[in-house]
Design a protein around this motif. Structure first.
Motif, short mmCIF file in Angstrom:
data_model
loop_
_atom_site.label_atom_id
_atom_site.label_comp_id
_atom_site.label_asym_id
_atom_site.label_seq_id
_atom_site.Cartn_x
_atom_site.Cartn_y
_atom_site.Cartn_z
N GLN B 6 0.89 -1.15 0.00
CA GLN B 6 0.00 0.00 0.00
C GLN B 6 0.93 1.20 0.00
N ASN B 7 0.82 1.99 -1.04
CA ASN B 7 1.91 2.90 -1.38
C ASN B 7 2.15 4.00 -0.38
N THR B 22 -3.99 3.21 -2.77
CA THR B 22 -3.49 2.26 -3.76
C THR B 22 -3.00 0.99 -3.09
N CYS B 23 -3.27 -0.12 -3.74
CA CYS B 23 -2.77 -1.41 -3.29
C CYS B 23 -2.17 -2.11 -4.50
N ASN B 24 -0.88 -2.40 -4.44
CA ASN B 24 -0.18 -3.11 -5.51
C ASN B 24 0.28 -4.46 -5.02
N TYR B 25 0.33 -5.43 -5.90
CA TYR B 25 0.78 -6.75 -5.50
C TYR B 25 1.69 -7.34 -6.59
N THR B 26 2.57 -8.22 -6.14
CA THR B 26 3.46 -8.91 -7.08
C THR B 26 3.49 -10.39 -6.75
N LYS B 71 -1.78 -5.21 -11.82
CA LYS B 71 -1.67 -5.81 -10.48
C LYS B 71 -1.88 -4.73 -9.42
N GLN B 72 -3.03 -4.07 -9.54
CA GLN B 72 -3.29 -2.94 -8.68
C GLN B 72 -4.78 -2.80 -8.40
N SER B 73 -5.08 -2.39 -7.17
CA SER B 73 -6.44 -2.00 -6.81
C SER B 73 -6.40 -0.58 -6.27
N LEU B 74 -7.38 0.21 -6.67
CA LEU B 74 -7.54 1.56 -6.14
C LEU B 74 -8.82 1.62 -5.33
#
Lengths: 114, 113
Positions: B6-7, B22-26, B71-74
Protein backbone atom coordinates in the motif's frame (compact mmCIF):
# COMPACT_ATOMS: atom_id res chain seq x y z
CA UNK A 1 -17.60 -7.04 16.35
CA UNK A 2 -19.50 -8.22 19.43
CA UNK A 3 -20.04 -11.64 17.81
CA UNK A 4 -16.33 -12.39 18.15
CA UNK A 5 -14.93 -11.94 21.64
CA UNK A 6 -11.39 -12.19 22.91
CA UNK A 7 -10.08 -12.59 26.43
CA UNK A 8 -8.14 -11.05 27.96
CA UNK A 9 -8.20 -7.65 26.27
CA UNK A 10 -4.90 -6.66 27.78
CA UNK A 11 -2.18 -8.79 29.32
CA UNK A 12 1.25 -8.07 30.68
CA UNK A 13 3.46 -11.08 31.32
CA UNK A 14 7.09 -11.94 31.86
CA UNK A 15 9.57 -13.69 29.63
CA UNK A 16 9.31 -17.45 29.89
CA UNK A 17 5.71 -17.57 31.09
CA UNK A 18 3.06 -19.63 29.35
CA UNK A 19 0.07 -17.63 28.28
CA UNK A 20 -3.21 -18.44 26.58
CA UNK A 21 -5.38 -16.07 24.59
CA UNK A 22 -8.97 -17.13 24.03
CA UNK A 23 -11.42 -16.45 21.26
CA UNK A 24 -15.13 -17.23 21.17
CA UNK A 25 -17.65 -16.59 18.43
CA UNK A 26 -21.42 -16.73 18.14
CA UNK A 27 -21.52 -16.34 14.36
CA UNK A 28 -21.69 -20.08 13.71
CA UNK A 29 -18.68 -19.90 11.41
CA UNK A 30 -16.48 -22.91 10.81
CA UNK A 31 -13.33 -21.01 9.98
CA UNK A 32 -11.25 -19.26 12.63
CA UNK A 33 -7.93 -17.45 12.46
CA UNK A 34 -5.29 -15.92 14.71
CA UNK A 35 -3.29 -12.89 13.55
CA UNK A 36 -0.76 -10.62 15.15
CA UNK A 37 -0.36 -6.98 14.25
CA UNK A 38 2.85 -5.03 14.70
CA UNK A 39 3.51 -1.42 13.76
CA UNK A 40 5.07 -1.31 10.32
CA UNK A 41 4.47 -5.02 9.67
CA UNK A 42 0.74 -5.18 9.35
CA UNK A 43 -1.44 -8.18 10.07
CA UNK A 44 0.25 -11.56 9.85
CA UNK A 45 -1.43 -14.94 10.05
CA UNK A 46 -0.29 -17.23 12.87
CA UNK A 47 -2.65 -20.22 12.65
CA UNK A 48 -5.99 -21.02 11.14
CA UNK A 49 -8.61 -23.72 11.48
CA UNK A 50 -11.36 -24.67 9.06
CA UNK A 51 -13.06 -27.14 11.36
CA UNK A 52 -12.80 -28.54 14.86
CA UNK A 53 -10.19 -31.16 13.90
CA UNK A 54 -8.35 -28.99 11.41
CA UNK A 55 -5.29 -26.91 12.39
CA UNK A 56 -2.98 -25.18 9.91
CA UNK A 57 0.15 -23.12 10.32
CA UNK A 58 0.20 -19.62 8.97
CA UNK A 59 3.04 -17.35 8.04
CA UNK A 60 4.53 -17.01 11.55
CA UNK A 61 3.60 -20.03 13.68
CA UNK A 62 6.94 -20.56 15.46
CA UNK A 63 6.61 -20.05 19.21
CA UNK A 64 2.82 -20.43 19.13
CA UNK A 65 0.34 -23.28 19.37
CA UNK A 66 -3.44 -23.39 19.05
CA UNK A 67 -6.35 -25.47 20.16
CA UNK A 68 -9.79 -25.66 18.56
CA UNK A 69 -11.87 -26.93 21.44
CA UNK A 70 -15.22 -26.51 19.72
CA UNK A 71 -16.62 -24.84 16.65
CA UNK A 72 -17.02 -21.63 18.62
CA UNK A 73 -13.68 -21.57 20.47
CA UNK A 74 -10.12 -21.17 19.25
CA UNK A 75 -7.26 -20.58 21.69
CA UNK A 76 -3.76 -19.34 21.04
CA UNK A 77 -0.93 -20.30 23.40
CA UNK A 78 2.53 -18.92 23.81
CA UNK A 79 4.46 -21.76 25.43
CA UNK A 80 7.32 -19.59 26.66
CA UNK A 81 6.69 -15.93 25.98
CA UNK A 82 9.49 -13.71 24.72
CA UNK A 83 9.58 -9.90 24.36
CA UNK A 84 9.32 -9.94 20.55
CA UNK A 85 5.89 -11.54 20.92
CA UNK A 86 4.68 -8.22 22.27
CA UNK A 87 1.94 -7.27 19.80
CA UNK A 88 -1.76 -6.82 19.19
CA UNK A 89 -3.43 -10.19 18.60
CA UNK A 90 -6.65 -10.62 16.66
CA UNK A 91 -8.96 -13.55 16.25
CA UNK A 92 -11.15 -13.67 13.15
CA UNK A 93 -13.85 -15.92 11.71
CA UNK A 94 -15.33 -16.55 8.30
CA UNK A 95 -18.19 -18.54 6.86
CA UNK A 96 -17.24 -21.49 4.64
CA UNK A 97 -20.48 -21.05 2.74
CA UNK A 98 -19.39 -17.62 1.55
CA UNK A 99 -16.92 -18.07 -1.26
CA UNK A 100 -15.00 -14.87 -0.85
CA UNK A 101 -13.97 -15.34 2.76
CA UNK A 102 -15.03 -12.05 4.33
CA UNK A 103 -13.47 -12.12 7.77
CA UNK A 104 -14.97 -10.86 11.03
CA UNK A 105 -12.47 -9.72 13.61
CA UNK A 106 -12.58 -9.62 17.38
CA UNK A 107 -11.58 -6.54 19.36
CA UNK A 108 -8.01 -7.69 19.88
CA UNK A 109 -5.75 -8.59 22.80
CA UNK A 110 -2.85 -6.30 23.58
CA UNK A 111 -0.03 -8.49 24.89
CA UNK A 112 3.12 -7.13 26.48
CA UNK A 113 5.99 -9.47 27.32
CA UNK A 114 8.53 -7.95 29.68
CA UNK B 1 8.70 -13.28 -3.52
CA UNK B 2 5.08 -12.34 -2.99
CA UNK B 3 4.37 -8.78 -1.93
CA UNK B 4 1.40 -6.57 -1.20
CA UNK B 5 2.20 -2.89 -1.01
CA UNK B 6 0.00 0.00 0.00
CA UNK B 7 1.91 2.90 -1.38
CA UNK B 8 1.37 5.40 1.39
CA UNK B 9 1.67 4.85 5.09
CA UNK B 10 -0.32 8.03 5.63
CA UNK B 11 -2.54 10.24 3.52
CA UNK B 12 -3.97 13.62 4.53
CA UNK B 13 -6.88 15.04 2.61
CA UNK B 14 -9.24 17.96 2.91
CA UNK B 15 -12.85 17.28 3.83
CA UNK B 16 -15.06 16.99 0.78
CA UNK B 17 -12.28 15.81 -1.53
CA UNK B 18 -11.88 12.32 -2.95
CA UNK B 19 -9.35 10.11 -1.20
CA UNK B 20 -7.58 7.55 -3.37
CA UNK B 21 -5.63 4.70 -1.79
CA UNK B 22 -3.49 2.26 -3.76
CA UNK B 23 -2.77 -1.41 -3.29
CA UNK B 24 -0.18 -3.11 -5.51
CA UNK B 25 0.78 -6.75 -5.50
CA UNK B 26 3.46 -8.91 -7.08
CA UNK B 27 3.72 -12.64 -7.68
CA UNK B 28 0.08 -13.28 -6.82
CA UNK B 29 -2.83 -14.38 -8.96
CA UNK B 30 -5.60 -13.36 -6.61
CA UNK B 31 -9.13 -14.61 -7.11
CA UNK B 32 -10.40 -11.52 -5.29
CA UNK B 33 -9.23 -8.55 -3.31
CA UNK B 34 -10.83 -7.06 -0.20
CA UNK B 35 -10.65 -3.73 1.59
CA UNK B 36 -11.01 -3.32 5.35
CA UNK B 37 -11.20 -0.33 7.66
CA UNK B 38 -9.44 -0.34 11.03
CA UNK B 39 -9.95 2.22 13.76
CA UNK B 40 -7.34 2.65 16.52
CA UNK B 41 -7.46 -0.17 19.06
CA UNK B 42 -10.10 -2.11 17.11
CA UNK B 43 -10.23 -5.04 14.77
CA UNK B 44 -10.50 -4.53 11.00
CA UNK B 45 -13.98 -4.29 9.51
CA UNK B 46 -14.78 -5.55 6.01
CA UNK B 47 -15.82 -2.88 3.51
CA UNK B 48 -15.74 -4.17 -0.05
CA UNK B 49 -14.72 -7.10 -2.17
CA UNK B 50 -13.83 -7.14 -5.85
CA UNK B 51 -13.33 -10.30 -7.88
CA UNK B 52 -10.66 -10.85 -10.52
CA UNK B 53 -13.18 -10.61 -13.36
CA UNK B 54 -14.65 -7.32 -12.09
CA UNK B 55 -13.27 -3.93 -13.00
CA UNK B 56 -15.12 -1.78 -10.50
CA UNK B 57 -17.36 -2.04 -7.44
CA UNK B 58 -19.28 0.66 -5.63
CA UNK B 59 -20.90 0.98 -2.23
CA UNK B 60 -22.31 4.34 -1.25
CA UNK B 61 -19.31 6.75 -1.28
CA UNK B 62 -16.81 3.95 -1.75
CA UNK B 63 -15.45 2.70 -5.06
CA UNK B 64 -12.90 -0.02 -5.70
CA UNK B 65 -11.18 -0.83 -8.98
CA UNK B 66 -9.12 -3.89 -9.81
CA UNK B 67 -6.64 -4.06 -12.67
CA UNK B 68 -5.11 -7.54 -12.90
CA UNK B 69 -2.79 -6.40 -15.70
CA UNK B 70 -1.30 -3.62 -13.60
CA UNK B 71 -1.67 -5.81 -10.48
CA UNK B 72 -3.29 -2.94 -8.68
CA UNK B 73 -6.44 -2.00 -6.81
CA UNK B 74 -7.54 1.56 -6.14
CA UNK B 75 -9.87 2.45 -3.28
CA UNK B 76 -11.73 5.74 -3.51
CA UNK B 77 -13.75 7.59 -0.89
CA UNK B 78 -15.71 10.44 -2.45
CA UNK B 79 -16.90 13.49 -0.51
CA UNK B 80 -14.61 12.49 2.34
CA UNK B 81 -15.57 13.30 5.93
CA UNK B 82 -13.56 13.47 9.15
CA UNK B 83 -15.38 10.28 10.22
CA UNK B 84 -13.63 8.49 7.34
CA UNK B 85 -10.31 8.95 9.15
CA UNK B 86 -8.94 5.47 9.83
CA UNK B 87 -6.41 2.96 8.54
CA UNK B 88 -7.48 1.11 5.40
CA UNK B 89 -6.13 -2.34 4.65
CA UNK B 90 -6.20 -4.25 1.42
CA UNK B 91 -6.19 -8.03 1.55
CA UNK B 92 -6.10 -10.71 -1.07
CA UNK B 93 -6.53 -14.42 -1.34
CA UNK B 94 -3.34 -15.70 -2.97
CA UNK B 95 -5.10 -17.83 -5.53
CA UNK B 96 -8.25 -19.61 -6.58
CA UNK B 97 -9.36 -21.97 -3.85
CA UNK B 98 -7.25 -20.28 -1.19
CA UNK B 99 -9.15 -19.22 1.90
CA UNK B 100 -6.32 -17.46 3.61
CA UNK B 101 -6.00 -13.72 3.34
CA UNK B 102 -2.75 -11.81 3.10
CA UNK B 103 -2.99 -8.20 4.26
CA UNK B 104 -1.16 -5.08 3.22
CA UNK B 105 0.32 -2.89 5.93
CA UNK B 106 -2.38 -0.29 5.55
CA UNK B 107 -2.71 3.39 4.75
CA UNK B 108 -3.68 5.77 7.53
CA UNK B 109 -6.13 8.30 6.14
CA UNK B 110 -6.72 11.60 7.90
CA UNK B 111 -9.55 13.80 6.64
CA UNK B 112 -8.98 17.38 7.74
CA UNK B 113 -12.04 19.56 8.39
Amino acid sequence: DADVTQTPRNRITKTGKRIMLECSQTKGHDRMYWYRQDPGLGLRLIYYSFDVKDINKGEISDGYSVSRQAQAKFSLSLESAIPNQTALYFCATSDKLVGYNEQFFGPGTRLTVL
Amino acid sequence: SQKIEQNSEALNIQEGKTATLTCNYTNYSPAYLQWYRQDPGRGPVFLLLIRENEKEKRKERLKVTFDTTLKQSLFHITASQPADSATYLCALAPGAGSYQLTFGKGTKLSVIP
